[in-house]
Design an enzyme around this catalytic site. Structure first.
Site, PDB file in Angstrom:
ATOM      1  N   ILE A  33      -5.681  11.360  -7.059  1.00  0.00           N
ATOM      2  CA  ILE A  33      -7.166  12.610  -7.121  1.00  0.00           C
ATOM      3  C   ILE A  33      -7.909  13.023  -5.715  1.00  0.00           C
ATOM      4  O   ILE A  33      -9.056  13.228  -5.861  1.00  0.00           O
ATOM      5  CB  ILE A  33      -7.560  12.325  -8.441  1.00  0.00           C
ATOM      6  CG1 ILE A  33      -8.513  10.765  -7.960  1.00  0.00           C
ATOM      7  CG2 ILE A  33      -6.828  12.817  -9.447  1.00  0.00           C
ATOM      8  CD1 ILE A  33      -9.233  10.736  -9.718  1.00  0.00           C
ATOM      9  N   GLY A  49      -7.180   2.568  -9.992  1.00  0.00           N
ATOM     10  CA  GLY A  49      -5.775   2.642  -9.483  1.00  0.00           C
ATOM     11  C   GLY A  49      -4.752   1.747  -8.577  1.00  0.00           C
ATOM     12  O   GLY A  49      -3.445   1.566  -8.454  1.00  0.00           O
ATOM     13  N   ALA A  50      -5.910   1.699  -7.191  1.00  0.00           N
ATOM     14  CA  ALA A  50      -5.660   0.859  -6.354  1.00  0.00           C
ATOM     15  C   ALA A  50      -4.939  -0.700  -6.693  1.00  0.00           C
ATOM     16  O   ALA A  50      -4.318  -0.777  -5.901  1.00  0.00           O
ATOM     17  CB  ALA A  50      -6.107   0.749  -5.142  1.00  0.00           C
ATOM     18  N   GLN A  79     -13.937   7.071   0.634  1.00  0.00           N
ATOM     19  CA  GLN A  79     -14.024   7.044  -0.732  1.00  0.00           C
ATOM     20  C   GLN A  79     -16.038   6.653  -1.158  1.00  0.00           C
ATOM     21  O   GLN A  79     -16.975   7.423  -1.744  1.00  0.00           O
ATOM     22  CB  GLN A  79     -13.355   5.490  -2.093  1.00  0.00           C
ATOM     23  CG  GLN A  79     -12.651   5.985  -1.938  1.00  0.00           C
ATOM     24  CD  GLN A  79     -12.280   6.954  -2.539  1.00  0.00           C
ATOM     25  OE1 GLN A  79     -12.448   7.139  -4.110  1.00  0.00           O
ATOM     26  NE2 GLN A  79     -12.012   8.099  -2.303  1.00  0.00           N
ATOM     27  N   LYS A 125     -11.412  -4.783  -6.203  1.00  0.00           N
ATOM     28  CA  LYS A 125     -11.691  -4.240  -7.358  1.00  0.00           C
ATOM     29  C   LYS A 125     -12.214  -2.962  -7.156  1.00  0.00           C
ATOM     30  O   LYS A 125     -11.974  -2.256  -8.424  1.00  0.00           O
ATOM     31  CB  LYS A 125     -13.629  -5.068  -7.159  1.00  0.00           C
ATOM     32  CG  LYS A 125     -13.847  -6.676  -7.054  1.00  0.00           C
ATOM     33  CD  LYS A 125     -15.296  -6.600  -7.388  1.00  0.00           C
ATOM     34  CE  LYS A 125     -15.040  -8.217  -6.357  1.00  0.00           C
ATOM     35  NZ  LYS A 125     -16.473  -8.630  -7.546  1.00  0.00           N
ATOM     36  N   GLU A 132     -15.802   4.611  -7.259  1.00  0.00           N
ATOM     37  CA  GLU A 132     -16.827   4.918  -8.671  1.00  0.00           C
ATOM     38  C   GLU A 132     -18.553   4.408  -7.972  1.00  0.00           C
ATOM     39  O   GLU A 132     -19.328   4.636  -7.553  1.00  0.00           O
ATOM     40  CB  GLU A 132     -17.093   4.542 -10.202  1.00  0.00           C
ATOM     41  CG  GLU A 132     -16.223   5.460 -10.370  1.00  0.00           C
ATOM     42  CD  GLU A 132     -14.974   5.587 -11.325  1.00  0.00           C
ATOM     43  OE1 GLU A 132     -14.383   6.357 -12.276  1.00  0.00           O
ATOM     44  OE2 GLU A 132     -14.272   5.105 -10.128  1.00  0.00           O
TER      45      GLU A 132
END
Length: 748
Positions: free
Chosen positions: A471, A514-515, A647, A710, A714
């Site tokens: 995404i 996801g990762a 990110q 981790k 977010e």
């Protein structure tokens, strides 16, 4: 001969899908070319609550090119039980069913779909439809709804109820220092670049292919199969490229339902896309109020934490978030209690939006913590260190790792926090007041069961595949780097495939898992390929590897290499030819608890960050500029520092939006969002963003996930708005407890 430096986990490389995205060759859900395509345009309800009495569609049907108008009156049969409409999020209640009956539950609810040969014809025809309504009393005012707040009987999957400790009420009453107040967050809408859209290709045999804007192709697949009765083989969902989502795509949105409904009814290919205004017809971050009471002794040691929060939800589902737990987990305090409730309003169900719960609860709590630091006359950073908890203070469990102290130290040093003047309004330059603030960020380090496949061909090309999504988080690049690291191949020889419901099983992309999850699955699949390669090498005449076991070799530059004798190397192609193999394909599943993860099964798993912000506030105009941010992040192993930094930058920018800009306004008389466009829904732009420094703190953690990862999607937003709010107080001496902090709040 010297070998090229190995590229793998820890290498800072460009996104492997970057060229496709910047050149426009990446196709998104509403862009795939399909023959004989119809275009659908959604007609939305103009009232917030009531019934549709009649639909006058004659004028619309008379428009050249219009093929059909679908309403609840003429739609084909669909599933009728709540269970059939449940999705991966498992929100308690009765899921929304588009065009199911005449009931209207919120403004902008889809009530008709116009199908035409062109988008323009469908849009124009939709404007001609006249709807007669029977209106009912509605309420979209969250403050009014608070009078009827409640604790849902059935809890949402993933919700963590708070655990009280000690006697917080008595400790607060006895505390020599007290801070108490209500802290608020306005509703926010996700507004990713790509608007929601779906293209459904009708194959003529009852099967369909769906390109959908979603964070999980297999979740949409399960939803459509359940609602429309498709067998698994008759349905395929694809989302290879997603133009941002931030949680709005965790659930199937109504455009995919409408597109499939129309395709099945008309037996034609159909595309339905939302306009920017229609993007406000579904998911949003819930409005929140958090009542926080803190008690401390005169040294600044916390003695009481009381935390009660309420967030908004719809009339038909109980959306819940982990709002009140973060402060209880993060701070050492013997007495703490918390309560969480929801309040219903006549809107769509609120939804997860980047760091759901934490971006609200931790951020507002960190503003209160800053207030208490000033009340105790303790430096805000020192106050956090005085009350630092090395364990999860709410659950009484150790962390698999917590390098927050190091994050505070490295962040403060980079920011030069020691040069801060303690008193509010004590730093200025010309007409601008300067303020420095800090805050703590915290998020879950999650891991979900995920499968992946790896296929190596004799020419040295490797394909890794998983149904996960990208995404914008860099999943393609993560999968490529993990594969490169595991089998020692350059990224140029690796292709990552994702975003396809036919690929190995993966959960919806979200929660920063996801990762860690797809990466672990790819690693396992590649390791299985490596074992097959080593076995194949045993077929080579003379056995150059001497019967070595897997622990005796490594994979490097497309060769199997003896660890003890690096000059002994067997190319992959030689091994495969010796065993008469043209390809080796393996599939593997990574699930919680394997490897060293079992050691962390009863430990808390979280990422942490220390955020430092500088603001400049025009003393006369109240205009705020965020001129500097330092975000020191403790997030385990970093797979790709380059995309990882991106990110965090994205999260920080969204945090700036939360602090100063983002707010969706409702006209409560109409029960309708007022600023449902980019002209009036404000987000940060280039001119708002200045210097942002990202620091990754070294934090080895083999127990949290198989790769020690981790997740980063977010943590960048959590606490950022609090650091900015705290800096504004330091600059102006005015404490604002509601976000966003707009000019009027500073000047009033």
């Amino acid at each position: 001969m010297a070998t090229a430096a190995k590229i793998g986990i820890g290498s800072a490389i460009n996104r492997v899908d970057g060229v496709e995205k910047v050149t426009g060759s990446a196709r998104y859900a509403g862009e795939h070319p399909v023959e004989n395509l119809l275009y659908g345009y959604i007609v939305e309800a103009a009232i917030a609550k009531g019934r549709v009495l009649s639909v006058d569609e004659d004028a619309a049907r008379a428009v050249p090119g219009v093929v059909e108008v679908i309403t609840h009156l003429n739609r084909p049969h669909v599933a009728w039980t709540d269970h059939s409409y449940q999705d991966e999020m498992k929100i308690p209640g009765s899921p929304f069913r588009p065009l199911y009956d005449d009931r209207i539950q919120f403004s902008q609810q889809p009530i008709a779909l116009v199908l035409a040969e062109t988008f323009e014809a469908a849009r124009y025809a939709a404007s001609l439809i006249e709807i007669a309504y029977e209106t009912e009393a509605h309420n979209t005012d969250f403050d009014v709804a608070l009078d009827e707040k409640y604790v849902p009987k059935k809890k949402r999957s993933g919700y963590v109820p708070p655990k009280d400790r000690g006697d917080a009420a008595q400790a607060f009453a006895d505390a020599p220092l007290k801070v108490a107040g209500d802290y608020r967050l306005a509703p926010e809408h996700h507004n990713p670049m790509e608007m929601f859209g779906s293209t459904v290709e009708w194959h003529g045999d009852g099967s369909i292919t769906v390109w959908d804007k979603t964070q999980g192709s297999q979740g949409v697949h399960a939803y459509l199969a359940s609602v429309f009765g498709f067998s698994k083989k008759k349905l395929r969902v694809l989302n290879p490229y997603v133009g941002g989502a931030f949680g709005s795509g965790l659930r199937p949105q109504h455009q995919v339902f409408l597109a499939v409904l129309a395709a099945k009814m008309l037996e034609r290919s159909v595309r339905v896309t939302m306009t920017r205004q229609q993007m406000f017809s579904h998911a949003y971050r819930p409005q929140a109020v958090q009542s926080i009471a803190l008690g401390a002794d005169r040294t600044g040691k916390l003695t009481a934490i009381r935390n009660a929060a309420t967030t908004s939800t719809s009339r038909y589902e109980d959306n819940m978030e982990n709002v009140v737990t973060w402060g209880l987990m993060n701070y050492d305090c013997p007495n703490a209690d918390a309560e969480y409730t929801v309040a219903q309003i006549d809107t769509p169900t609120s939804a997860d939006m980047r760091a759901p719960g934490a971006a609200t609860g931790m951020t507002l709590f960190e503003i209160a913590i800053d207030e208490m630091a000033y009340a105790a006359k303790v430096d805000p950073l020192e106050f956090r260190l005085i009350n630092y908890s090395p364990i999860d203070a709410m659950n009484g469990t150790p962390y698999t790792s917590k390098a927050l102290r190091e994050a505070f130290r490295e962040g403060a040093e980079a920011f030069k926090w020691s040069e801060r003047s303690a008193e509010p309004r004590s730093m200025r330059e010309g007409s601008e007041l300067i303020g420095w603030g800090c805050a703590t960020g915290m998020w879950d380090a999650q891991f979900s069961k995920t499968s992946a496949s790896a296929k190596l061909t004799a020419n040295g090309h490797l394909e890794v595949a998983c149904a996960t999504s990208d995404i914008g988080t860099g999943s393609y690049t993560v999968m490529t780097l993990v594969a490169a690291d595991t089998l020692g191949l350059p990224p140029e020889q690796i292709t990552a495939k994702l975003g396809d419901s036919d690929l190995p099983t993966a959960p919806v992309e979200g929660g920063s898992w996801g990762a860690a999850s797809s990466g672990a699955a790819v690693q396992l699949a590649c390791q299985a390929v490596g074992k097959k390669l080593l076995k194949a090498a045993g077929k080579i005449a003379g056995e150059p590897l001497g019967g070595a076991k897997i622990e005796d070799v490594l994979f490097e530059d497309g060769c199997i290499v003896l660890k003890d004798t690096p000059t002994v190397r067997v190319p992959f192609g030689d091994a495969m030819r010796a065993a008469d193999l043209t390809e080796i394909e393996e599939e593997a599943t990574a699930a919680p608890g394997f490897g060293d993860m079992w050691k962390g099964l009863h430990k808390s798993k979280n990422t942490h960050s220390a955020i430092f912000a500088e603001v400049r506030v025009d003393e006369e105009l109240g205009v705020v500029r965020v001129t500097r941010i330092v975000d020191a992040v403790a997030a385990g192993r970093i797979i790709n520092p380059k995309t990882a930094r991106s990110q965090i930058l994205g999260g920080v920018v969204m945090g700036i939006g939360m602090a100063l800009h983002e707010e969706t306004f409702s006209d409560h008389r109409l029960g309708r969002w007022m600023n449902h466009n980019f002209g009036e829904y404000h987000v940060p732009v280039h001119a708002d963003i200045h210097d942002i420094q990202v620091i990754f703190v070294d934090e080895p953690d083999p127990e949290v996930t198989p790769l020690g990862v981790k997740g980063l999607g977010e943590i960048g937003i959590v606490g950022t708005a609090a650091a900015i709010a705290n800096a504004i107080y330091h600059a102006t001496g005015k404490r604002v407890r509601s976000l966003p902090i707009t000019i009027d709040k500073i000047l009033e």
